[in-house]
Design a protein around this motif. Structure first.
Motif, PDB file in Angstrom:
ATOM      1  N   PRO A 130       0.812  -0.935  -0.218  1.00 34.51           N
ATOM      2  CA  PRO A 130       0.046   0.003  -0.035  1.00 34.51           C
ATOM      3  C   PRO A 130       0.993   1.668   0.029  1.00 34.51           C
ATOM      4  CG  PRO A 130      -0.517  -1.114   1.993  1.00 34.51           C
ATOM      5  CD  PRO A 130       0.377  -2.558   1.270  1.00 34.51           C
ATOM      6  N   ARG A 131       0.230   2.253  -0.945  1.00 31.61           N
ATOM      7  CA  ARG A 131       0.875   3.514  -0.036  1.00 31.61           C
ATOM      8  C   ARG A 131       0.093   4.785  -0.120  1.00 31.61           C
ATOM      9  NH1 ARG A 131       3.611   5.525  -5.839  1.00 31.61           N
ATOM     10  NH2 ARG A 131       3.846   6.994  -4.442  1.00 31.61           N
ATOM     11  N   MET A 132       0.685   5.608   0.434  1.00 30.29           N
ATOM     12  CA  MET A 132      -0.260   6.375   2.066  1.00 30.29           C
ATOM     13  C   MET A 132      -0.389   7.504   1.284  1.00 30.29           C
ATOM     14  SD  MET A 132      -0.982   4.794   4.745  1.00 30.29           S
ATOM     15  CE  MET A 132      -1.501   5.770   4.932  1.00 30.29           C
ATOM     16  N   VAL A 133       0.902   8.114  -0.167  1.00 30.61           N
ATOM     17  CA  VAL A 133       0.446   9.044  -0.446  1.00 30.61           C
ATOM     18  C   VAL A 133       0.809   9.152  -2.342  1.00 30.61           C
ATOM     19  CG1 VAL A 133       0.643  10.888   1.336  1.00 30.61           C
ATOM     20  CG2 VAL A 133       2.548  10.412  -0.645  1.00 30.61           C
ATOM     21  N   ASP A 134       0.476   9.646  -3.114  1.00 31.48           N
ATOM     22  CA  ASP A 134       0.937   9.781  -4.251  1.00 31.48           C
ATOM     23  C   ASP A 134       2.371   9.470  -4.698  1.00 31.48           C
ATOM     24  OD1 ASP A 134       0.274  11.810  -3.867  1.00 31.48           O
ATOM     25  OD2 ASP A 134      -1.614  12.197  -5.628  1.00 31.48           O
ATOM     26  N   ASP A 135       2.961  10.276  -5.919  1.00 36.66           N
ATOM     27  CA  ASP A 135       4.117  10.818  -6.175  1.00 36.66           C
ATOM     28  C   ASP A 135       4.224  12.690  -5.978  1.00 36.66           C
ATOM     29  OD1 ASP A 135       4.783   8.492  -7.265  1.00 36.66           O
ATOM     30  OD2 ASP A 135       4.228   8.924  -8.703  1.00 36.66           O
ATOM     31  N   LYS A 136       2.988  12.633  -5.775  1.00 33.57           N
ATOM     32  CA  LYS A 136       2.929  15.031  -5.641  1.00 33.57           C
ATOM     33  C   LYS A 136       2.877  14.482  -3.955  1.00 33.57           C
ATOM     34  CE  LYS A 136       1.007  15.810  -9.640  1.00 33.57           C
ATOM     35  NZ  LYS A 136      -0.164  16.355 -10.994  1.00 33.57           N
ATOM     36  N   GLY A 137       2.609  13.130  -2.992  1.00 32.90           N
ATOM     37  CA  GLY A 137       2.023  13.705  -1.671  1.00 32.90           C
ATOM     38  C   GLY A 137       1.544  13.938  -1.320  1.00 32.90           C
ATOM     39  N   LYS A 138       0.085  13.327  -2.323  1.00 33.93           N
ATOM     40  CA  LYS A 138      -1.022  13.930  -2.170  1.00 33.93           C
ATOM     41  C   LYS A 138      -1.456  12.829  -0.938  1.00 33.93           C
ATOM     42  CE  LYS A 138      -5.524  14.737  -3.007  1.00 33.93           C
ATOM     43  NZ  LYS A 138      -6.213  15.420  -4.956  1.00 33.93           N
ATOM     44  N   LYS A 139      -2.306  12.091   0.143  1.00 35.45           N
ATOM     45  CA  LYS A 139      -2.867  11.109  -0.014  1.00 35.45           C
ATOM     46  C   LYS A 139      -4.060  10.666  -0.219  1.00 35.45           C
ATOM     47  CE  LYS A 139      -4.781   8.720   4.419  1.00 35.45           C
ATOM     48  NZ  LYS A 139      -5.139   9.755   6.028  1.00 35.45           N
ATOM     49  N   VAL A 140      -3.757   9.616  -1.184  1.00 35.73           N
ATOM     50  CA  VAL A 140      -5.137   9.128  -1.838  1.00 35.73           C
ATOM     51  C   VAL A 140      -5.003   7.609  -1.243  1.00 35.73           C
ATOM     52  CG1 VAL A 140      -5.232   7.876  -4.271  1.00 35.73           C
ATOM     53  CG2 VAL A 140      -3.767   9.803  -4.075  1.00 35.73           C
ATOM     54  N   GLU A 141      -6.903   7.039  -0.767  1.00 37.28           N
ATOM     55  CA  GLU A 141      -7.110   5.658  -0.575  1.00 37.28           C
ATOM     56  C   GLU A 141      -7.283   5.284  -1.809  1.00 37.28           C
ATOM     57  OE1 GLU A 141     -10.442   6.380   1.320  1.00 37.28           O
ATOM     58  OE2 GLU A 141     -10.082   7.842   3.214  1.00 37.28           O
ATOM     59  N   GLY A 142      -6.560   4.268  -1.134  1.00 32.15           N
ATOM     60  CA  GLY A 142      -7.225   2.252  -2.431  1.00 32.15           C
ATOM     61  C   GLY A 142      -5.926   2.623  -3.432  1.00 32.15           C
ATOM     62  N   LEU A 143      -4.912   3.190  -2.830  1.00 30.75           N
ATOM     63  CA  LEU A 143      -3.300   3.038  -4.070  1.00 30.75           C
ATOM     64  C   LEU A 143      -2.270   1.884  -2.987  1.00 30.75           C
ATOM     65  CD1 LEU A 143      -2.168   4.560  -6.124  1.00 30.75           C
ATOM     66  CD2 LEU A 143      -1.541   6.582  -4.389  1.00 30.75           C
ATOM     67  N   TYR A 144      -1.551   1.047  -4.248  1.00 32.24           N
ATOM     68  CA  TYR A 144      -0.736   0.321  -3.733  1.00 32.24           C
ATOM     69  C   TYR A 144       0.221   0.463  -4.972  1.00 32.24           C
ATOM     70  CZ  TYR A 144      -4.419  -1.705  -1.140  1.00 32.24           C
ATOM     71  OH  TYR A 144      -5.252  -2.085   0.316  1.00 32.24           O
ATOM     72  N   ASN A 145       1.129   0.203  -4.723  1.00 34.95           N
ATOM     73  CA  ASN A 145       2.797   0.008  -5.487  1.00 34.95           C
ATOM     74  C   ASN A 145       2.532  -2.257  -6.163  1.00 34.95           C
ATOM     75  OD1 ASN A 145       5.859   0.198  -5.379  1.00 34.95           O
ATOM     76  ND2 ASN A 145       4.641   1.521  -6.784  1.00 34.95           N
ATOM     77  N   TYR A 146       2.897  -1.886  -6.943  1.00 32.54           N
ATOM     78  CA  TYR A 146       3.240  -3.052  -7.291  1.00 32.54           C
ATOM     79  C   TYR A 146       5.101  -3.388  -7.267  1.00 32.54           C
ATOM     80  CZ  TYR A 146       2.353  -2.580 -12.234  1.00 32.54           C
ATOM     81  OH  TYR A 146       2.381  -2.439 -13.827  1.00 32.54           O
ATOM     82  N   HIS A 147       5.588  -4.903  -7.671  1.00 35.04           N
ATOM     83  CA  HIS A 147       7.398  -4.599  -7.848  1.00 35.04           C
ATOM     84  C   HIS A 147       7.432  -6.310  -8.404  1.00 35.04           C
ATOM     85  CE1 HIS A 147      11.784  -4.659  -6.700  1.00 35.04           C
ATOM     86  NE2 HIS A 147      11.357  -4.267  -8.293  1.00 35.04           N
ATOM     87  N   LEU A 148       7.452  -6.522  -9.639  1.00 33.09           N
ATOM     88  CA  LEU A 148       8.197  -7.199 -10.367  1.00 33.09           C
ATOM     89  C   LEU A 148       9.271  -7.045 -10.784  1.00 33.09           C
ATOM     90  CD1 LEU A 148       7.180  -9.594 -11.961  1.00 33.09           C
ATOM     91  CD2 LEU A 148       6.757  -7.942 -14.273  1.00 33.09           C
ATOM     92  N   VAL A 149      10.055  -8.260 -10.586  1.00 35.39           N
ATOM     93  CA  VAL A 149      11.611  -8.688 -11.017  1.00 35.39           C
ATOM     94  C   VAL A 149      11.429 -10.119 -11.856  1.00 35.39           C
ATOM     95  CG1 VAL A 149      13.794  -8.985 -10.398  1.00 35.39           C
ATOM     96  CG2 VAL A 149      12.260  -7.389  -8.989  1.00 35.39           C
ATOM     97  N   LEU A 150      12.551  -9.950 -13.079  1.00 32.95           N
ATOM     98  CA  LEU A 150      11.924 -10.393 -14.397  1.00 32.95           C
ATOM     99  C   LEU A 150      14.020 -10.718 -14.065  1.00 32.95           C
ATOM    100  CD1 LEU A 150       9.875  -9.987 -16.757  1.00 32.95           C
ATOM    101  CD2 LEU A 150       9.168 -11.064 -15.324  1.00 32.95           C
ATOM    102  N   SER A 151      14.172 -12.287 -14.447  1.00 34.80           N
ATOM    103  CA  SER A 151      15.386 -13.079 -14.411  1.00 34.80           C
ATOM    104  C   SER A 151      15.649 -13.668 -15.814  1.00 34.80           C
ATOM    105  CB  SER A 151      15.966 -13.586 -13.048  1.00 34.80           C
ATOM    106  OG  SER A 151      15.138 -14.902 -13.349  1.00 34.80           O
ATOM    107  N   ASN A 152      16.343 -13.374 -16.789  1.00 35.57           N
ATOM    108  CA  ASN A 152      16.931 -14.456 -17.629  1.00 35.57           C
ATOM    109  C   ASN A 152      18.559 -14.852 -17.409  1.00 35.57           C
ATOM    110  OD1 ASN A 152      17.004 -15.418 -20.308  1.00 35.57           O
ATOM    111  ND2 ASN A 152      17.992 -13.357 -21.333  1.00 35.57           N
ATOM    112  N   ILE A 153      17.859 -17.009 -17.447  1.00 37.82           N
ATOM    113  CA  ILE A 153      19.313 -17.530 -16.352  1.00 37.82           C
ATOM    114  C   ILE A 153      19.573 -17.595 -17.816  1.00 37.82           C
ATOM    115  CG2 ILE A 153      19.807 -19.187 -15.311  1.00 37.82           C
ATOM    116  CD1 ILE A 153      18.399 -17.635 -13.710  1.00 37.82           C
ATOM    117  N   LYS A 154      20.866 -17.527 -17.472  1.00 39.54           N
ATOM    118  CA  LYS A 154      22.779 -17.402 -18.292  1.00 39.54           C
ATOM    119  C   LYS A 154      21.422 -17.443 -19.934  1.00 39.54           C
ATOM    120  CE  LYS A 154      23.513 -22.195 -15.841  1.00 39.54           C
ATOM    121  NZ  LYS A 154      23.488 -22.991 -15.993  1.00 39.54           N
ATOM    122  N   GLY A 155      21.272 -16.131 -20.135  1.00 35.81           N
ATOM    123  CA  GLY A 155      20.668 -15.264 -20.825  1.00 35.81           C
ATOM    124  C   GLY A 155      22.498 -15.021 -22.239  1.00 35.81           C
TER     125      GLY A 155
END
Length: 270
Positions: free
Chosen positions: A148-173
């Motif tokens: 969850p994020r308490m504020v957006d990029d401008k510092g404004k409080k927003v309800e229902g705002l979340y941040n996702y983080h995805l990491v992909l790897s390429n093994i022996k690519g």
């Protein structure tokens, strides 16, 4: 000078100046005025208004001296009050500066702590990427999490705002990159009904929608999700599709939304 003749009884005649028995009232007024002036001068003299005031004395004796002494005391009190007001204003300014400095330090400390935690998390992820064990060659989902994020990029409080983080790897690519796209599907409840939305549907309008990737060794992808106030997420499905063909089974993952409350549950390695 006019003479006045007055016949007395017994046949006698008395001669006297005319008006000698009349008294002029101006003399009485003059005498009264002089007495009044003399009384006023006497009162002013003994009151101190007609005498010099000895300022070197410890205490004033005359009324004039007492009035001067009270005036000096009043001016001194006014000067002391002004000095105290100036000191109070200085203390208030110093306190405001200190409070602002403390708030700024608190914000910097919180930001540094959050950044440190994020860097530690990335370190764990990158250690797994650089030294994989038991992973087949090719593209893998190294990490996926939602916070969850308490504020957006401008510092404004927003309800229902979340941040996702995805990491992909390429093994022996090697030097070959794997290109493709990914999609996030969220199942939840809204007004008592089952509702399914994609991350395209709930991406904030101010954010740029990201669905593409190009992985040489590893790539970190992030984005925001903004849910309606009455939407309750239940499950999340992540699908990563390379352009080289159909996505292997390992590139499709499902998560219970509740697991994102546990950072270890949202960080998984294959």
């Amino acid at each position: 000078m006019a003479l006045e003749y007055k016949f007395e009884n017994r046949g006698t005649v008395q001669v006297r100046p005319t008006g000698s028995d009349k008294r002029n009232p101006c003399w009485y007024m003059l005498i009264a005025a002089l007495l009044l002036v003399l009384m006023m001068a006497t009162w002013l003299f003994f009151s101190g208004y007609l005498t010099p005031v000895d300022s070197s004395g410890a205490h004033a004796v005359t009324l004039r001296g007492k009035m001067d002494e009270q005036e000096r005391l009043l001016n001194k009190q006014l000067a002391d009050i002004k000095a105290l007001e100036d000191q109070l204003a200085t203390v208030k300014r110093e306190q405001q500066v200190q409070v602002s400095a403390n708030d700024e330090l608190t914000k910097k400390f919180a930001a540094a702590s959050a950044e440190l935690a994020s860097e530690r998390e990335k370190l764990v992820l990158y250690e797994g990427i650089l030294s994989p064990s038991g992973l087949a060659e090719g593209l893998h989902i190294q990490h996926f999490g939602v916070k969850p994020r308490m504020v957006d990029d401008k510092g404004k409080k927003v309800e229902g705002l979340y941040n996702y983080h995805l990491v992909l790897s390429n093994i022996k690519g090697g030097d070959t990159s794997v290109d493709g796209s990914y999609s996030i599907t969220i199942n939840g409840k809204q007004d008592g009904k089952d509702v399914t939305v994609t991350h395209k549907d709930v991406t904030p309008a101010a954010d740029k929608l990201a669905t593409k990737f190009s992985v040489k060794h590893y790539q970190s992808l992030e984005g925001n999700l903004l849910f309606p106030k009455d939407f309750v997420p239940v499950t999340v499905k992540l699908k990563v599709t390379p352009n080289t063909g159909d996505a292997p089974e390992r590139l499709t993952r499902s998560y219970e939304w509740a697991t994102f409350n546990d950072s270890n549950a949202s960080t998984k390695k294959e």
